[in-house]
Enzyme design. Structure first.
Site, PDB file in Angstrom:
ATOM      1  N   ASN A 170       0.795  -1.218   0.000  1.00 34.70           N
ATOM      2  CA  ASN A 170       0.000   0.000   0.000  1.00 34.70           C
ATOM      3  C   ASN A 170       0.831   1.272   0.000  1.00 34.70           C
ATOM      4  O   ASN A 170       0.348   2.344  -0.354  1.00 34.70           O
ATOM      5  CB  ASN A 170      -0.946   0.011   1.201  1.00 34.70           C
ATOM      6  CG  ASN A 170      -0.244  -0.344   2.502  1.00 34.70           C
ATOM      7  OD1 ASN A 170       0.363  -1.405   2.635  1.00 34.70           O
ATOM      8  ND2 ASN A 170      -0.332   0.533   3.487  1.00 34.70           N
ATOM      9  N   CYS A 218      -3.627   4.391   7.499  1.00 36.82           N
ATOM     10  CA  CYS A 218      -3.899   3.836   8.829  1.00 36.82           C
ATOM     11  C   CYS A 218      -2.878   4.286   9.858  1.00 36.82           C
ATOM     12  O   CYS A 218      -3.118   4.210  11.061  1.00 36.82           O
ATOM     13  CB  CYS A 218      -3.901   2.315   8.774  1.00 36.82           C
ATOM     14  SG  CYS A 218      -2.330   1.630   8.233  1.00 36.82           S
TER      15      CYS A 218
END
Length: 381
Positions: free
Chosen positions: A149, A321
């Site tokens: 990611n 996140c």
């Protein structure tokens, strides 16, 4: 001032066509998909259709798709659900996994499992030699993401899965960042389970899936209603599931056009970044086409993100996140990047609505922001 969005690995805007597909189930077709009257039958047919659309994108049977609230739940369902049916042994995950894989794997230590992190090369690819070394110990579970990611580096999951299967380990891949950007074939990857998410492919938040081999046994995380063939209880979020299916169908239709266009934008961006002395991570490995992860020496990544936002550009300092953390990227540290350079890392991830002109304008704005940050740093000294 109009903001330009270059943070599509965090989330994507809802596509108008996806919204139109969802709209009837947000308003008129409100039935519970478990109800046995006409309202419920309409909702059930919509969920079944979406399951077919998701399955078609990755080449599986609809019965293999378990709908969840998103990628995090799906990853937890595999790790905790599969571990419940196995005797404790080693669980091996790559050192660059998303926290929703890394943390559940670590938590299994309390149940007698032995967590093991798989090394990556300096290019950000999982080291197959370390995979083989790990599998010399009895291993029950292994998980390696299909595309990282942060760096966008595509992992050789098929090769890892082949080794895992030969050693008797269950193999899982988090394909959240790969879906819609590269072709994803469940069976070709030698996995028994795969995680997907809708909001990374222009679908709604709140919908994801764990795709499983039909022979895989999982203990559900959520019990009580027997939904999703007993694997995930709870009234189905019909609008979000419908949106997920529509987004998958859209992804299948446009991937051949979108991927090369994103790759051309990324190539143009990186040519410009190199003239500014940027260090770009993962360039020697295959990457998903929309992602560039870079650092400019002497510039703090968080400060760069904030200043770029002030002039109208949304990028990220690492993964969404962990955006509130001041620690260097764990992914870059695993790749052997020096902490001071890792702290400067910024992720650029383009999407379907972005243009080459926006990339050029971003590079111009970046030059001005970097110059201003360096001037401020010199004054502070």
């Amino acid at each position: 001032m109009t903001h330009v969005y270059f943070d599509h690995n965090a989330t994507t805007p809802l596509d108008d066509r996806v919204f139109e597909a969802m709209l009837p189930y947000l308003r008129d077709e409100f039935g519970n998909a478990s109800s046995r009257h006409e309202f419920g039958t309409v909702a059930r047919k919509a969920v079944d259709r979406a399951r077919e659309q998701v399955a078609a994108l990755i080449g599986v049977q609809p019965a293999q798709v378990i709908f969840t609230s998103g990628g995090t739940e799906a990853n937890n369902l595999f790790i905790k659900g599969a571990a419940s049916y196995l005797s404790p042994g080693q669980i091996a995950v790559s050192s660059i996994e998303h926290p929703c894989v890394a943390q559940p794997a670590q938590e299994l230590a309390r149940a007698g499992w032995k967590p093991r992190k798989l090394a990556v090369t300096r290019d950000g690819a999982v080291d197959l030699a370390d995979v083989e070394a790990a599998l010399r110990e009895p291993t029950g579970l292994m998980s390696v993401m299909l595309a990282n990611n942060e760096t966008g580096v595509i992992q050789d999951v098929a090769a890892v899965g082949e080794r895992a299967r030969a050693a008797g380990a269950l193999m899982h891949t988090d394909a959240v960042q790969a879906l819609g950007k590269i072709a994803v074939d469940f069976n070709a990857l030698n996995v028994q389970a795969m995680t997907l998410s809708a909001h990374k492919i222009y679908g709604p938040k709140g919908a994801g899936a764990l795709v499983v081999d039909k022979r895989l046994e999982l203990r559900p995380l959520i019990s009580g209603g027997g939904h999703e063939r007993g694997q995930r209880s709870g009234t189905e979020n019909v609008p979000a599931i419908v949106g997920f299916g529509a987004a998958c169908e859209l992804a299948a239709a446009r991937i051949d056009e979108l991927a090369p266009r994103l790759a051309a934008m990324r190539e143009r961006l990186e040519r410009g970044l190199k003239t500014k002395g940027a260090v770009i991570f993962g360039t020697k490995a295959a990457r998903i086409p929309n992602t560039s992860y870079f650092s400019i020496k002497g510039i703090d990544g968080e400060a760069l993100v904030i200043e770029l936002d002030k002039v109208g550009y949304a990028v990220a300092a690492g993964a969404a996140c962990s955006s509130t953390s001041t620690e260097p990227s764990a992914t870059l540290l695993a790749m052997g990047v020096a902490p001071e350079l890792a702290r400067g890392a910024v992720r650029f991830s383009a999407g379907a609505a972005n243009t080459v002109e926006q990339v050029d304008e971003f590079l111009s704005a970046l030059a001005g922001v970097v110059q201003r940050l360096r001037r401020m740093a010199s004054i502070a000294v």
